[in-house]
Design a protein around this motif. Structure first.
Motif, PDB file in Angstrom:
ATOM      1  N   CYS A 318     -37.386  50.204  11.585  1.00  0.00           N
ATOM      2  CA  CYS A 318     -36.107  50.506  10.933  1.00  0.00           C
ATOM      3  C   CYS A 318     -35.616  49.365  10.042  1.00  0.00           C
ATOM      4  O   CYS A 318     -34.623  49.521   9.340  1.00  0.00           O
ATOM      5  CB  CYS A 318     -35.044  50.810  11.985  1.00  0.00           C
ATOM      6  SG  CYS A 318     -35.562  51.990  13.236  1.00  0.00           S
ATOM      7  N   LYS A 321     -35.052  49.933   6.307  1.00  0.00           N
ATOM      8  CA  LYS A 321     -34.194  51.051   5.918  1.00  0.00           C
ATOM      9  C   LYS A 321     -32.721  50.786   6.165  1.00  0.00           C
ATOM     10  O   LYS A 321     -31.863  51.334   5.482  1.00  0.00           O
ATOM     11  CB  LYS A 321     -34.624  52.308   6.685  1.00  0.00           C
ATOM     12  CG  LYS A 321     -33.955  53.578   6.192  1.00  0.00           C
ATOM     13  CD  LYS A 321     -34.588  54.818   6.798  1.00  0.00           C
ATOM     14  CE  LYS A 321     -33.972  56.073   6.242  1.00  0.00           C
ATOM     15  NZ  LYS A 321     -34.595  57.298   6.786  1.00  0.00           N
ATOM     16  N   TYR A 322     -32.409  49.957   7.145  1.00  0.00           N
ATOM     17  CA  TYR A 322     -31.019  49.731   7.519  1.00  0.00           C
ATOM     18  C   TYR A 322     -30.657  48.253   7.432  1.00  0.00           C
ATOM     19  O   TYR A 322     -31.505  47.374   7.581  1.00  0.00           O
ATOM     20  CB  TYR A 322     -30.762  50.229   8.944  1.00  0.00           C
ATOM     21  CG  TYR A 322     -30.970  51.706   9.118  1.00  0.00           C
ATOM     22  CD1 TYR A 322     -30.126  52.622   8.499  1.00  0.00           C
ATOM     23  CD2 TYR A 322     -32.027  52.207   9.878  1.00  0.00           C
ATOM     24  CE1 TYR A 322     -30.318  53.986   8.645  1.00  0.00           C
ATOM     25  CE2 TYR A 322     -32.228  53.565  10.031  1.00  0.00           C
ATOM     26  CZ  TYR A 322     -31.366  54.459   9.408  1.00  0.00           C
ATOM     27  OH  TYR A 322     -31.559  55.795   9.548  1.00  0.00           O
ATOM     28  N   ARG A 323     -29.386  48.025   7.245  1.00  0.00           N
ATOM     29  CA  ARG A 323     -28.870  46.660   7.217  1.00  0.00           C
ATOM     30  C   ARG A 323     -28.812  46.110   8.640  1.00  0.00           C
ATOM     31  O   ARG A 323     -28.363  46.794   9.552  1.00  0.00           O
ATOM     32  CB  ARG A 323     -27.476  46.661   6.596  1.00  0.00           C
ATOM     33  CG  ARG A 323     -26.767  45.317   6.661  1.00  0.00           C
ATOM     34  CD  ARG A 323     -25.400  45.414   6.002  1.00  0.00           C
ATOM     35  NE  ARG A 323     -24.618  44.212   6.211  1.00  0.00           N
ATOM     36  CZ  ARG A 323     -23.378  44.038   5.754  1.00  0.00           C
ATOM     37  NH1 ARG A 323     -22.789  45.003   5.064  1.00  0.00           N
ATOM     38  NH2 ARG A 323     -22.723  42.904   5.979  1.00  0.00           N
ATOM     39  N   LEU A 370     -32.506  55.367  17.131  1.00  0.00           N
ATOM     40  CA  LEU A 370     -32.803  54.860  15.794  1.00  0.00           C
ATOM     41  C   LEU A 370     -33.988  55.597  15.172  1.00  0.00           C
ATOM     42  O   LEU A 370     -33.984  55.907  13.979  1.00  0.00           O
ATOM     43  CB  LEU A 370     -33.105  53.358  15.863  1.00  0.00           C
ATOM     44  CG  LEU A 370     -31.886  52.429  15.851  1.00  0.00           C
ATOM     45  CD1 LEU A 370     -32.314  51.015  16.208  1.00  0.00           C
ATOM     46  CD2 LEU A 370     -31.216  52.443  14.494  1.00  0.00           C
ATOM     47  N   GLN A 374     -33.496  57.643  11.611  1.00  0.00           N
ATOM     48  CA  GLN A 374     -34.155  57.248  10.371  1.00  0.00           C
ATOM     49  C   GLN A 374     -34.933  58.405   9.744  1.00  0.00           C
ATOM     50  O   GLN A 374     -35.353  58.337   8.592  1.00  0.00           O
ATOM     51  CB  GLN A 374     -35.076  56.057  10.602  1.00  0.00           C
ATOM     52  CG  GLN A 374     -36.306  56.335  11.442  1.00  0.00           C
ATOM     53  CD  GLN A 374     -37.228  55.132  11.522  1.00  0.00           C
ATOM     54  OE1 GLN A 374     -37.247  54.311  10.619  1.00  0.00           O
ATOM     55  NE2 GLN A 374     -37.980  55.030  12.590  1.00  0.00           N
ATOM     56  N   ASN A 377     -31.367  62.731   6.952  1.00  0.00           N
ATOM     57  CA  ASN A 377     -30.470  62.311   5.873  1.00  0.00           C
ATOM     58  C   ASN A 377     -29.829  63.563   5.293  1.00  0.00           C
ATOM     59  O   ASN A 377     -30.448  64.290   4.513  1.00  0.00           O
ATOM     60  CB  ASN A 377     -31.244  61.534   4.800  1.00  0.00           C
ATOM     61  CG  ASN A 377     -30.339  61.058   3.680  1.00  0.00           C
ATOM     62  OD1 ASN A 377     -29.124  60.929   3.864  1.00  0.00           O
ATOM     63  ND2 ASN A 377     -30.915  60.808   2.527  1.00  0.00           N
ATOM     64  N   ARG A 383     -23.754  59.227   8.792  1.00  0.00           N
ATOM     65  CA  ARG A 383     -24.791  58.341   8.271  1.00  0.00           C
ATOM     66  C   ARG A 383     -24.822  57.000   9.014  1.00  0.00           C
ATOM     67  O   ARG A 383     -23.787  56.362   9.201  1.00  0.00           O
ATOM     68  CB  ARG A 383     -24.561  58.092   6.782  1.00  0.00           C
ATOM     69  CG  ARG A 383     -25.648  57.270   6.094  1.00  0.00           C
ATOM     70  CD  ARG A 383     -25.407  57.186   4.602  1.00  0.00           C
ATOM     71  NE  ARG A 383     -24.199  56.428   4.285  1.00  0.00           N
ATOM     72  CZ  ARG A 383     -23.062  56.960   3.868  1.00  0.00           C
ATOM     73  NH1 ARG A 383     -22.956  58.273   3.744  1.00  0.00           N
ATOM     74  NH2 ARG A 383     -22.015  56.211   3.601  1.00  0.00           N
ATOM     75  N   LEU A 384     -26.011  56.610   9.445  1.00  0.00           N
ATOM     76  CA  LEU A 384     -26.194  55.287  10.060  1.00  0.00           C
ATOM     77  C   LEU A 384     -26.351  54.254   8.961  1.00  0.00           C
ATOM     78  O   LEU A 384     -27.179  54.410   8.055  1.00  0.00           O
ATOM     79  CB  LEU A 384     -27.431  55.293  10.962  1.00  0.00           C
ATOM     80  CG  LEU A 384     -27.738  53.977  11.679  1.00  0.00           C
ATOM     81  CD1 LEU A 384     -26.686  53.688  12.740  1.00  0.00           C
ATOM     82  CD2 LEU A 384     -29.126  54.011  12.311  1.00  0.00           C
ATOM     83  N   GLU A 385     -25.545  53.186   9.018  1.00  0.00           N
ATOM     84  CA  GLU A 385     -25.591  52.149   7.995  1.00  0.00           C
ATOM     85  C   GLU A 385     -26.447  50.952   8.416  1.00  0.00           C
ATOM     86  O   GLU A 385     -27.035  50.276   7.575  1.00  0.00           O
ATOM     87  CB  GLU A 385     -24.168  51.658   7.678  1.00  0.00           C
ATOM     88  CG  GLU A 385     -23.233  52.739   7.172  1.00  0.00           C
ATOM     89  CD  GLU A 385     -23.539  53.152   5.736  1.00  0.00           C
ATOM     90  OE1 GLU A 385     -24.460  52.564   5.131  1.00  0.00           O
ATOM     91  OE2 GLU A 385     -22.871  54.065   5.229  1.00  0.00           O
ATOM     92  N   GLY A 386     -26.493  50.667   9.702  1.00  0.00           N
ATOM     93  CA  GLY A 386     -27.259  49.497  10.159  1.00  0.00           C
ATOM     94  C   GLY A 386     -27.139  49.322  11.650  1.00  0.00           C
ATOM     95  O   GLY A 386     -26.594  50.174  12.355  1.00  0.00           O
ATOM     96  N   TYR A 400     -22.151  52.820  11.958  1.00  0.00           N
ATOM     97  CA  TYR A 400     -22.128  54.083  11.221  1.00  0.00           C
ATOM     98  C   TYR A 400     -21.065  54.037  10.119  1.00  0.00           C
ATOM     99  O   TYR A 400     -20.146  53.212  10.139  1.00  0.00           O
ATOM    100  CB  TYR A 400     -21.776  55.242  12.158  1.00  0.00           C
ATOM    101  CG  TYR A 400     -22.830  55.583  13.171  1.00  0.00           C
ATOM    102  CD1 TYR A 400     -23.834  56.505  12.880  1.00  0.00           C
ATOM    103  CD2 TYR A 400     -22.823  55.005  14.438  1.00  0.00           C
ATOM    104  CE1 TYR A 400     -24.791  56.840  13.821  1.00  0.00           C
ATOM    105  CE2 TYR A 400     -23.778  55.329  15.383  1.00  0.00           C
ATOM    106  CZ  TYR A 400     -24.763  56.251  15.067  1.00  0.00           C
ATOM    107  OH  TYR A 400     -25.710  56.578  15.998  1.00  0.00           O
TER     108      TYR A 400
END
Length: 620
Positions: A318, A321-323, A370, A374, A377, A383-386, A400
């Motif tokens: 992940c 893709k995520y912060r 997670l 991922q 979408n 939406r998951l941000e990180g 989120y």
């Protein structure tokens, strides 16, 4: 001599043959019967458990045994430091999910449905059903019950590494439990030193309430159920085992001083010389100790880094893709996770770099959630941000997007001044259906959410719906599980009775949400009755003209003044009743549901953002 020899032979027989030891004998029972149609099941309850040496003196090992986190035991047990060591016999409240389980297919014990919490245990070398149930689970189950729910396993030839279900005895309160319905029936194993009076005193309840539930003659090591409105605030040890004694070091100092005093008068000059010498050595020792402290700190930092690397490995897929947020950022955003930033449960509102986020604190491994998030979408999914991993306590935080208007549940059942009009409710239903259609039809393998309910549906600034909380989601379907999870009032019957996991269980839960949108009623009322059962009884198989008459009495009273047609409500009601069919194969797919809901004329009338803004009842 003969008596001693006989005793030794008996003891040897118990050890070698694993015969039941009378000192820890169990009742010959397979559990408590229940009715799979009872609305009280499943429920959240607790078991009273005692810490034990040598391998159950910390919350981590006990949590692993019962498949829960340390915090889930620490909070109800009044323990402030989940990482602290425990002392033998320290009292603990372990959370359980209690279900009414049907008899296994190979029912050699000829049992009916029994209530228990499904706990999976991996067989280790030397384990027997009897030994694990008495020692590890401390008689909260019986070996007879373990054999009954594991018909494919041979008790005399257990394979190391195989998973077995250990049914922890539990019970859910119903309307007939007592004159005042308790919140929990705590599972408690009666000890030889116990009587009903001492147990009642421990839980701050009356002896009669325990007797009414368990009879007058429970035996030692029987599991009894204690009805409580709230868990007692148990007193926990304030101190823990002290560090190793330094007596040897102090003794050496005393001896050295005694010798020095003894020769003081004779070797004064030598003593002065030694004093200078010792002063130099002490100085040297301080420098050495300082170096050791620096080395220790470096090693601690290195270990801390290694722990973080190990945790990050679980979510390595992940990273691109995520912060990855820093722990300091989250603490600053929430003022150290202050209660005033708490949204609900373990979700906090926080501002990082000027942007508002919802920060969800996880007390278990979040890698599965997670992996699912991922893959998805869609505009109707939150939406998951990180994410962030705290190596200090191995907690994971999911960050989120912040959804401004809160949950659908709060709008339907809590907000007093403002309500949702019919067009908004219909639009919300279509949004949720679109989100479910996406995870059911456009992910490979398919994703089953498993916890669709109004509190997991969030509304953004335009009152559009987004599905949240994939903590129970499963990638892949048509599987069987013995570990039943979910929220009472929304759980599909086939999942509750047989553990069948499929996309059709989400369809059933969505049907309950549609009923909430139509009626404004809770999924389960104060008496524990599920709404969907009464709706099916009232409307299933009824002619359309009769539905039109009945629905006017059943629809949310706040919609009476709304400009909607009864036909529109009935068309949505028909979709809901179809979703609630007890035969999963006869429920519509989410594709069919989206099509059916979108046909309503009300969807295309006044659905601009202005038209979707809520209005106070007084303005209607």
């Amino acid at each position: 001599m003969k008596e001693t020899l006989l005793s030794l032979l008996c003891l040897l027989a118990f050890i070698v043959l694993d015969l039941p030891d009378p000192a820890r004998a169990q009742p010959n029972t397979t559990g408590n019967t229940c009715d799979v149609n009872q609305t009280a099941y499943p429920c959240q309850t607790y078991a009273f458990y005692r810490a034990a040496a040598p391998d159950r003196l910390d919350l981590a090992s006990i949590g692993d045994l019962f498949e829960v986190s340390r915090l889930m035991i620490a909070e109800p047990s009044n323990i402030s430091f989940p990482n602290a060591s425990l002392v033998p016999n320290q009292p603990l409240f372990v959370p359980l999910t209690c279900s009414c389980n049907p008899p296994p297919a190979n029912n050699t014990y000829n049992i009916t449905s029994i209530s228990y919490a499904n706990i999976s245990y991996t067989i280790e070398s030397g384990d027997t059903f009897y030994d694990v149930s008495t020692r590890r689970f401390e008689n909260l189950t019986t070996f007879q019950s373990v054999e009954a729910v594991n018909p494919t396993l041979v008790p005399t030839n257990l394979t190391i590494g195989v998973d077995a279900i250990f049914p922890i005895f539990c019970k859910c309160p119903d309307a007939n439990t007592s004159s005042i319905r308790p919140n929990y029936l705590v599972s408690y194993v009666l000890q030889p030193s116990d009587n009903i009076s001492t147990v009642a005193s421990l839980f701050n309840v009356s002896s009669q309430s325990i007797t009414d539930l368990n009879g007058n003659n429970p035996q030692p090591f029987d599991t009894i159920f204690v009805p409580v409105s709230q868990l007692p605030n148990v007193t926990q040890p304030t101190t823990f085992p002290a560090p190793p004694s330094q007596k040897t070091e102090r003794k050496g100092v005393i001896i050295g001083l005694s010798i020095g005093v003894g020769v003081l008068g004779i070797l004064l000059i030598l003593l002065i010389g030694l004093w200078f010498c010792c002063g130099y050595r002490v100085s040297e020792k301080k420098d050495y100790e300082g170096d050791k402290e620096e080395i220790r700190k470096d090693k601690w930092q290195q270990g801390k880094g290694e722990a973080e690397v190990s945790l990050m490995a679980d979510v390595s897929d992940c990273l691109d893709k995520y912060r990855v947020f820093k722990m300091e950022e989250l603490r600053e955003a929430t003022e150290g996770f202050s209660p005033r930033y708490l949204i609900q449960g373990s979700v906090y509102r926080g501002v990082v770099d000027g942007e508002v986020f919802a920060i969800k604190k996880m007390t278990w491994n979040a890698s599965e959630e997670l992996k699912i998030l991922q893959k998805v979408n869609h505009g109707n999914l939150v939406r998951l941000e990180g994410f962030c991993i705290d190596p200090e306590d191995a907690n994971c935080y999911l960050i989120y997007e912040f959804v401004e208007n809160g949950s659908l549940h709060s709008w339907l059942h809590e907000n007093k001044g403002e309500k949702l009009n019919w067009k908004m409710r219909l639009r919300i239903g279509i949004d949720v259906a679109n989100g479910l259609q996406y995870i059911h039809e456009h992910t490979r393998p398919q994703v089953v959410h498993k916890d669709i309910k109004s509190s997991n549906i969030l509304l953004d600034s335009s009152m559009r719906a987004k599905i949240a909380n994939f903590g129970l989601a499963k990638s892949g379907c048509n599987a069987i599980t013995m570990h039943i999870v979910g929220t009472q009032g929304y759980i599909a019957p086939e999942y509750l009775s047989d553990g069948v996991v499929s996309t059709r269980m989400d369809v059933f839960s969505f049907g309950v949400v549609l009923l909430e949108l139509i009626s404004g009623k809770e999924a389960i009322d104060e008496d524990g009755r599920v709404m969907w059962a009464s709706a099916v009884e009232k409307f299933e198989g009824v002619r359309e003209d009769q539905k039109l008459r009945k629905v006017r009495d059943w629809v949310d009273k706040t919609l009476v003044a709304d400009t909607i047609s009864a036909e529109s409500v009935v068309s949505v009601l028909n979709v809901a009743i179809g979703c609630l069919n007890k035969d999963p194969s006869k429920r519509p797919s989410m594709v069919d549901i989206v099509y059916a809901l979108s046909k309503s004329d009300d969807v295309f009338c006044d659905t601009s953002e202005d038209g979707l803004s809520p209005q106070p009842l007084s303005a209607r």
